[in-house]
Design an enzyme around this catalytic site. Structure first.
Site, mmCIF file in Angstrom:
data_model
loop_
_atom_site.group_PDB
_atom_site.id
_atom_site.type_symbol
_atom_site.label_atom_id
_atom_site.label_comp_id
_atom_site.label_asym_id
_atom_site.label_seq_id
_atom_site.Cartn_x
_atom_site.Cartn_y
_atom_site.Cartn_z
ATOM 1 N N LYS A 115 -7.176 -0.813 -7.904
ATOM 2 C CA LYS A 115 -6.460 -0.646 -9.172
ATOM 3 C C LYS A 115 -7.407 -0.402 -10.335
ATOM 4 O O LYS A 115 -8.616 -0.581 -10.263
ATOM 5 C CB LYS A 115 -5.540 -1.852 -9.412
ATOM 6 C CG LYS A 115 -4.332 -1.815 -8.473
ATOM 7 C CD LYS A 115 -3.199 -2.674 -8.912
ATOM 8 C CE LYS A 115 -1.972 -2.397 -8.033
ATOM 9 N NZ LYS A 115 -0.849 -3.277 -8.348
ATOM 10 N N ARG A 127 -2.257 -7.139 -0.195
ATOM 11 C CA ARG A 127 -1.806 -5.768 0.063
ATOM 12 C C ARG A 127 -2.952 -4.826 -0.273
ATOM 13 O O ARG A 127 -3.393 -4.763 -1.430
ATOM 14 C CB ARG A 127 -0.573 -5.466 -0.799
ATOM 15 C CG ARG A 127 -0.004 -4.064 -0.640
ATOM 16 C CD ARG A 127 1.210 -3.897 -1.564
ATOM 17 N NE ARG A 127 1.788 -2.565 -1.451
ATOM 18 C CZ ARG A 127 1.402 -1.511 -2.154
ATOM 19 N NH1 ARG A 127 0.399 -1.620 -3.027
ATOM 20 N NH2 ARG A 127 1.988 -0.337 -1.989
#
Length: 371
Positions: free
Chosen positions: A305, A340
């Site tokens: 991210k 995840r």
């Protein structure tokens, strides 16, 4: 005037004997907590803060007003609550240790893999097989990009993208999660062999979603995102991001239960990167142990991210492996049950080394021999 209470673990221990038993096993996992703070919040401001250990928590609880006592007791119980495994088709996913969820995006505009699996099902099949072989406990399949600025996706397109991927993963015997906000997509994916619904809107985007999940009896992941409409990143304004997200997830959990979804099938996700600044993301990750007080298994999705790039000289998406591993390990250190990730093999290796260290810590070399 409205008061709320929170119990935050602030001191983690490698083993119970390192604190001579004055600690708790966090969420039935491989992490132990020794020191805590009990916070009272009034109209958005923290007005009381007491420190405690397991042996002194009752004294601190006694200071709370009657209207907060029951919630504080529930949170304290939740911090030690061991979660049963997820039964997903023919697979059992234990929640007493960290599990790795591998990402399979079948979108044209994913921020991480550029749509390489959308029009090439064989490549998607090989990628899914490689993740499972590397040790992924679940495969999370998504057909809509939810990156900032991504265009809306028509549900018909989303269904046509995810159903073939669900089918070939089901053919491998995989435990499958469907990453979607739309009830029609959830239904099509569940019919095709998916087991879990992972909704970035916390079942708020589509009014039919909660009822559908309750009727199907499937586990659900409720993620925090401030935006209720097409843009999940909108309206990210927080008085205190940790406590605001905690309260939001508590309400999402309670809404889901009120529609008939079993608490035993609810997983919570603080939504790293969704409508949050770098400082807010870091605050949430540092405070992850507190979210066990909500009484549900936790999922952390921070792989590749933007925050990693922001902390590493604007590293591009394909150069964020080190940061992704660091954040996954931070989640493991906080007792998170599911991470995840895009890079499954590397994360599984990091998890296995982490688990070896945790197991070894249970034999404390510094203890005196018994007489």
């Amino acid at each position: 005037m409205s008061d709320t209470v929170y119990i935050q673990p602030i001191g983690l221990a490698a083993s119970p004997q390192s604190e001579e038993g004055d600690c708790i096993r966090l969420a039935g996992g491989m992490v132990y907590a020794h020191r805590f703070v009990v916070l009272v919040r009034r109209d958005g401001e923290i007005v009381e803060r007491w420190r405690a250990t397991r042996d002194t928590i009752d004294d601190v609880m006694a200071r709370l007003p009657d209207e907060l006592a029951a919630d504080a007791e529930a949170q304290w119980t939740n911090l030690t609550l061991a979660h049963p495994p997820l039964e997903l088709g023919g697979r059992t996913v234990r929640l007493d240790q960290p599990q790795v969820m591998g990402i399979l995006n079948v979108t044209p505009d994913s921020f991480s893999d550029g749509g390489q699996f959308l029009d090439n099902p064989e490549a998607g099949r090989q990628h899914a097989a490689a993740m499972l072989e590397a040790g992924a406990s679940l495969v999370d399949i998504g057909g809509e990009s939810t990156r900032p600025g991504a265009p809306a996706t028509w549900e018909g397109d989303e269904i046509s993208r995810v159903v073939p991927a669900v089918e070939y993963c089901a053919g491998m015997g995989a435990a499958i999660s469907i990453d979607t906000r739309r009830a029609a997509v959830m239904e099509a994916a569940l019919d095709a062999g998916a087991h879990v619904v992972n909704d970035v809107s916390g079942l708020r985007f589509d009014p039919r979603s909660a009822e559908l999940c309750a009727a199907r009896g499937c586990p659900v992941v409720l993620m925090h995102a401030p935006g209720k409409g097409e843009d999940p990143h909108a309206d990210g304004n927080y008085a205190n991001v940790v406590l605001d997200v905690f309260d939001w997830l508590a309400r999402a959990r309670d809404r889901a239960v009120s529609t008939g979804i079993s608490r035993a099938k609810i997983v919570l996700d603080p939504g790293i990167g969704f409508g949050k600044s770098l400082a807010e993301n870091l605050a949430l990750i540092n405070a992850l142990p507190m979210f066990h007080a909500l009484g549900q298994p936790l999922l952390l999705g921070a792989s590749r991210k933007r925050m990693i790039g922001a902390l590493s000289k604007e590293a591009p998406v394909d150069a964020r492996l080190g940061g992704s591993i660091a954040l996954s390990v931070a989640g493991m250190n906080a007792g998170v049950q599911l991470v995840r990730v895009h890079d499954v093999a590397e994360t599984v290796q990091a998890r296995d080394v982490w688990r070896g260290l945790r197991d070894a810590a249970l034999t404390d070399f510094s203890m005196l021999p018994e007489d």
